[in-house]
Design an enzyme around this catalytic site. Structure first.
Site, PDB file in Angstrom:
ATOM      1  N   SER A 183       0.795  -1.237   0.000  1.00 57.41           N
ATOM      2  CA  SER A 183       0.000   0.000   0.000  1.00 57.41           C
ATOM      3  C   SER A 183       0.823   1.281   0.000  1.00 57.41           C
ATOM      4  CB  SER A 183      -0.954  -0.006   1.191  1.00 57.41           C
ATOM      5  OG  SER A 183      -0.210  -0.005   2.386  1.00 57.41           O
ATOM      6  N   HIS A 211      -6.093  -4.407  -1.067  1.00 63.12           N
ATOM      7  CA  HIS A 211      -5.949  -3.210  -1.913  1.00 63.12           C
ATOM      8  C   HIS A 211      -6.082  -3.526  -3.398  1.00 63.12           C
ATOM      9  CE1 HIS A 211      -4.987   0.264   0.564  1.00 63.12           C
ATOM     10  NE2 HIS A 211      -4.304  -0.526   1.366  1.00 63.12           N
ATOM     11  N   LYS A 242     -12.741  -1.535   1.459  1.00 60.25           N
ATOM     12  CA  LYS A 242     -12.018  -0.682   0.508  1.00 60.25           C
ATOM     13  C   LYS A 242     -12.839  -0.600  -0.789  1.00 60.25           C
ATOM     14  CE  LYS A 242      -7.570  -0.971   2.745  1.00 60.25           C
ATOM     15  NZ  LYS A 242      -6.985  -2.091   3.490  1.00 60.25           N
TER      16      LYS A 242
END
Ligand SMILES: *Cc1c(COP(=O)(O)O)cnc(C)c1O
Length: 395
Positions: A183, A211, A242
């Site tokens: 990330s 992610h 997310k």
């Protein structure tokens, strides 16, 4: 008693503050979106949310959640195996498995819990975990809770992974563990190469697609899609917090027996509440949307390419990225804070990261792109970067 402890905490807190590491919360009074409104009424374009597909305020998800409130109520008031499992939970688990091309899925309250409850039920002192050094905190904590022998390899470094795998031949079972997207840089784990080494050295593979799910790969199926390895890893973990709607919830998806064992022994699953039915219903809707159309991924990939190309052309030092994360390298910690603050004055909300979140002298501003951004949003952000960048002699 509290007095001594209070003095100790006050001392520690001022040390954190003096080091410039004190975290303050910014209060948002609008829904999460490309534009947000702060408590002071200020409007900002948001470039630091994990809202990669813009689903955090999607009308179809909101409608699905509202409908589930009416049909299934607000909370489950139970862990799954007592009375916390609804048809909506089962439906979402099946849909997640289908999405990733896996056999079964188990939901958790968060991916932090999915990772926290993954290793201890599966591995014992006879086994080995081989972990990327840049893995997420929740993986590190989860691995700490199991008795397996730990090996670590340098970020995405296949030579080092091979060395560690050779050493780990001493153990019974070996599990290679990696984030899908790292990330802070936005780079991806080379899962094709990891799988080759896993085969050579007889290891299992786990990837955390938090992610990357919804983001990476042509249809957003994650890093396993990007490298043409769908269905080949034994374990995938991920978050609903997310790209997948941004609310709450996590999951582990993979081989049937692994998921079955987690249902028997995984402590955050056995001893923590089920996600609310409305979140499960919206989650199912989210997978439906992604299965019907590729519009959001196409938009996100287009936005990311546009932004990184323009920023590079403007002279910024951009880390190579294969995700929706764009790290604008500044190297100097103080500069990263000044620049982020000046960008906020220009109406752009981004965060500057520096040691210990990233290595020393590797300070940066991390920009996160979203399918919710339109061309004008991107241009406004780039223009602000160029203006402030020139002012601070970064470009
Ligand atoms: C965000 C993140 C998590 C935590 O997810 P939550 O559902 O918010 O707990 C776990 N792993 C990785 C790699 C993440 O980026």
């Amino acid at each position: 008693m509290y007095q001594n402890f209070q003095t100790y905490l006050q001392d520690e807190l001022s040390k954190i503050e003096d080091a410039g590491l004190y975290k303050k919360e910014r209060i948002i009074v609008s829904p999460q979106g490309s534009e947000i409104i702060l408590e002071n009424g200020k409007k900002l374009l948001n470039f630091c949310a994990n809202n990669y597909l813009g689903l955090a305020n999607n009308p179809k998800l909101i409608e699905a959640a509202k409908k589930a409130l009416d049909t299934h109520g607000y909370g489950m008031a139970s862990v799954r195996f007592i009375c916390g499992c609804s048809d909506l939970h089962k439906e979402l688990e099946e849909k997640i498995a289908k999405f990733f091309g896996t056999e079964d899925t188990i939901l958790y309250a968060a991916c932090f819990d999915a990772n926290g409850g993954l290793f201890e039920p599966l591995l014992s002192a006879e086994d080995a975990v081989i972990s990327d050094m840049l893995n997420h905190a929740s993986i590190i904590d989860g691995v700490r809770l199991c008795k397996a022998v730990r090996y670590r390899y340098a970020n995405a470094d296949m030579e080092d992974l091979e060395k560690q795998l050779q050493m780990a031949q001493a153990q019974r079972f070996r599990l290679i563990v990696t984030d899908g997207v790292f990330s802070m840089d936005g780079n991806v784990a080379p899962i094709d190469k990891i799988l080759k080494l896993a085969e050579k050295y007889d290891a299992l593979v786990m990837i955390d697609e938090s992610h990357s799910a919804g983001v990476v790969g042509k249809t957003g199926r994650g890093v396993t899609e990007l490298f043409n390895c769908r269905g080949k890893v034994e374990i995938i973990t991920g978050t609903l917090g997310k790209a997948f709607g941004g609310a709450i919830g996590g999951f582990t998806t993979g081989k049937k027996e692994i998921i079955d064992m987690l249902r028997q022994r995984s402590r955050p699953y056995l001893f923590s509440n089920s996600i609310p039915p409305l979140v499960a219903a919206a989650g199912s809707k989210m997978i439906d949307i992604m299965s019907e159309t590729n519009e959001l991924q196409d938009k996100l990939h287009e936005n990311t390419d546009y932004f990184t190309t323009k920023m590079k052309n403007a002279g910024f030092d951009i880390k190579p990225t294969q995700s929706a994360i764009c790290a604008v390298m500044l190297y100097d910690a103080k500069l990263s804070q000044i620049m982020a603050s000046k960008l906020q004055d220009e109406g752009i909300y981004v965060t500057g990261f520096y040691y210990p979140v990233v290595p020393k002298d590797q300070a940066r501003i991390r920009v996160q792109l979203s399918a919710a951004h339109n061309r004008a949003d991107l241009d406004k952000c780039i223009d602000a970067f160029v203006k402030v960048g020139k002012e601070l002699k970064v470009i």
